[in-house]
Design a protein around this motif. Structure first.
Motif, PDB file in Angstrom:
ATOM      1  N   GLN A 100      20.409  23.773 -32.678  1.00  0.00           N
ATOM      2  CA  GLN A 100      19.639  22.512 -32.520  1.00  0.00           C
ATOM      3  C   GLN A 100      18.184  22.515 -32.804  1.00  0.00           C
ATOM      4  OE1 GLN A 100      21.682  19.889 -31.245  1.00  0.00           O
ATOM      5  NE2 GLN A 100      19.553  18.843 -31.964  1.00  0.00           N
ATOM      6  N   GLU A 101      17.507  23.680 -32.583  1.00  0.00           N
ATOM      7  CA  GLU A 101      16.036  23.766 -32.741  1.00  0.00           C
ATOM      8  C   GLU A 101      15.741  23.464 -34.376  1.00  0.00           C
ATOM      9  OE1 GLU A 101      16.771  26.270 -29.151  1.00  0.00           O
ATOM     10  OE2 GLU A 101      17.926  25.928 -31.062  1.00  0.00           O
ATOM     11  N   HIS A 102      16.716  24.111 -35.132  1.00  0.00           N
ATOM     12  CA  HIS A 102      16.673  23.900 -36.640  1.00  0.00           C
ATOM     13  C   HIS A 102      16.711  22.482 -36.926  1.00  0.00           C
ATOM     14  CE1 HIS A 102      16.104  28.173 -38.197  1.00  0.00           C
ATOM     15  NE2 HIS A 102      16.826  28.493 -37.298  1.00  0.00           N
ATOM     16  N   ILE A 103      17.733  21.941 -36.480  1.00  0.00           N
ATOM     17  CA  ILE A 103      17.954  20.541 -36.913  1.00  0.00           C
ATOM     18  C   ILE A 103      16.867  19.552 -36.475  1.00  0.00           C
ATOM     19  CG2 ILE A 103      19.610  18.462 -36.217  1.00  0.00           C
ATOM     20  CD1 ILE A 103      21.968  20.780 -36.134  1.00  0.00           C
ATOM     21  N   ASP A 104      16.381  19.717 -35.124  1.00  0.00           N
ATOM     22  CA  ASP A 104      15.150  19.188 -34.904  1.00  0.00           C
ATOM     23  C   ASP A 104      14.069  19.282 -35.598  1.00  0.00           C
ATOM     24  OD1 ASP A 104      16.698  18.343 -32.350  1.00  0.00           O
ATOM     25  OD2 ASP A 104      15.910  19.695 -30.954  1.00  0.00           O
TER      26      ASP A 104
ATOM     27  N   THR B 270      22.903  10.987 -38.009  1.00  0.00           N
ATOM     28  CA  THR B 270      22.543  11.431 -36.552  1.00  0.00           C
ATOM     29  C   THR B 270      22.561  13.020 -36.414  1.00  0.00           C
ATOM     30  OG1 THR B 270      24.450  11.601 -35.680  1.00  0.00           O
ATOM     31  CG2 THR B 270      23.490   9.291 -35.506  1.00  0.00           C
ATOM     32  N   LYS B 271      21.634  13.385 -35.647  1.00  0.00           N
ATOM     33  CA  LYS B 271      21.621  14.947 -35.595  1.00  0.00           C
ATOM     34  C   LYS B 271      22.802  15.480 -35.218  1.00  0.00           C
ATOM     35  CE  LYS B 271      16.763  15.079 -34.017  1.00  0.00           C
ATOM     36  NZ  LYS B 271      15.792  15.420 -32.811  1.00  0.00           N
ATOM     37  N   HIS B 272      23.626  14.805 -34.275  1.00  0.00           N
ATOM     38  CA  HIS B 272      24.994  15.195 -33.759  1.00  0.00           C
ATOM     39  C   HIS B 272      25.872  15.175 -35.041  1.00  0.00           C
ATOM     40  CE1 HIS B 272      28.602  15.337 -31.372  1.00  0.00           C
ATOM     41  NE2 HIS B 272      29.186  14.814 -32.052  1.00  0.00           N
ATOM     42  N   LYS B 273      25.851  14.202 -35.929  1.00  0.00           N
ATOM     43  CA  LYS B 273      26.636  14.324 -37.065  1.00  0.00           C
ATOM     44  C   LYS B 273      26.344  15.485 -37.829  1.00  0.00           C
ATOM     45  CE  LYS B 273      29.617  12.715 -40.178  1.00  0.00           C
ATOM     46  NZ  LYS B 273      31.306  12.835 -40.085  1.00  0.00           N
ATOM     47  N   LEU B 274      24.893  15.833 -38.231  1.00  0.00           N
ATOM     48  CA  LEU B 274      24.738  16.902 -39.029  1.00  0.00           C
ATOM     49  C   LEU B 274      25.122  18.261 -38.320  1.00  0.00           C
ATOM     50  CD1 LEU B 274      23.236  18.058 -41.393  1.00  0.00           C
ATOM     51  CD2 LEU B 274      21.002  17.585 -40.032  1.00  0.00           C
TER      52      LEU B 274
END
Length: 283
Positions: free
Chosen positions: A46-50, A66-70
């Protein structure tokens, strides 16, 4: 057969075709991330995606997922390649259009790609430490953006390699910034020192984990720029990144750090970092 990420699909490696006028290829116009996989699980995903989305915003690139999709796609990529211990590399470019420095029209769709590979943890380096060399930091002034423009880092890493070193420790004039692909830390008189997270360095995800570990083991932290001489005078030096974890530096340009031995605080940080690694999932 290997599998890759292409936009919002998991496809075979052979299906990934990049247009000759993709802006990532022509301009380095894009961003990337690397996520470690331990025991089949994404570490600090999650930190990397953010950070991926923050980097995109900084270069005015809109990610069409979305972040969730990624996150879901990256998990599927790991599963498709049956990765136990390794890492994911993924990037997004501004898309393909006729070569022009100006941004393309809004109908040009960004291109997302990703790969997942099985790799061993760097146990030898973690145990014995590595050598490093000072190299002038010639990169642009937005090192906080994890962009595809890595030529400065590539040249520095190659210089280190040709000197028989694992890492290049970058400096602007006499001020140490970071490694060519790592963050740099020093310990002096029981205090952990590292460059503040500004535009001169990447705000590393592993850097953040290290600072958490320091707090947990009672090691005070001072985020303040160091000179080359101050770094050489440290009791201990280490570097940290997604793939390097917490790697001791025992020699910089022929000058031994801590007599060429891994320091006690570095060992404590390594041990605390180990507690963060996800355990194997029981079936």
């Amino acid at each position: 057969m290997g599998y890759s990420l292409l936009n919002d699909r998991i496809v075979t490696d052979e299906e990934v075709v990049i247009h000759k006028e993709d802006r990532g290829y022509q301009f380095g116009d894009g961003i990337y991330e690397v996520i470690k996989v331990y025991n089949g699980q994404l570490f600090t995903a999650q930190e990397h995606i953010d950070r991926f989305y923050v980097s995109a915003e900084e270069i005015r690139l809109t990610i069409p997922y979305t972040k969730h999709k990624l996150h879901q796609l990256l998990h599927e990529l790991v599963e498709a390649n049956e990765i136990n211990n390794g890492h994911i590399y993924f990037q997004i470019t501004r898309g393909a259009s006729a070569r022009n420095h100006i941004f393309p029209s809004a109908d040009v769709v960004p291109v997302l790609t990703g790969t997942a590979v099985e790799t061993s943890r760097p146990f030898t380096n973690l145990e014995n430490g590595v050598k490093a060399t000072f190299v002038e930091d010639i990169r642009w002034l937005r090192c906080d953006i994890k962009s595809l423009n890595l030529l400065g880092a590539v040249l520095a890493k190659q210089e280190a390699f040709e000197k028989g070193c694992y890492e290049a420790i970058l400096h602007r004039a006499e001020t140490v910034t970071e490694g060519s692909s790592t963050n740099v830390f020093g310990v002096k008189d029981g205090v952990l020192h590292t460059h503040p997270a500004n535009n001169f360095i990447l705000k590393g995800i592993t850097r953040h984990v290290v600072l958490q570990c320091a707090q947990e083991i009672g090691l005070p932290v001072q985020e303040q720029a160091m000179t080359k001489q101050q770094l050489l005078a440290m009791d201990e030096v280490f570097i940290a990144s997604t793939t390097s974890e917490v790697t001791p530096v025992i020699d910089i340009d022929g000058q031994q750090i801590n007599g060429g031995q891994v320091g006690a605080w570095t060992r404590k940080l390594q041990a605390q970092f180990e507690t963060k690694i996800p355990a194997p999932v029981s079936i």
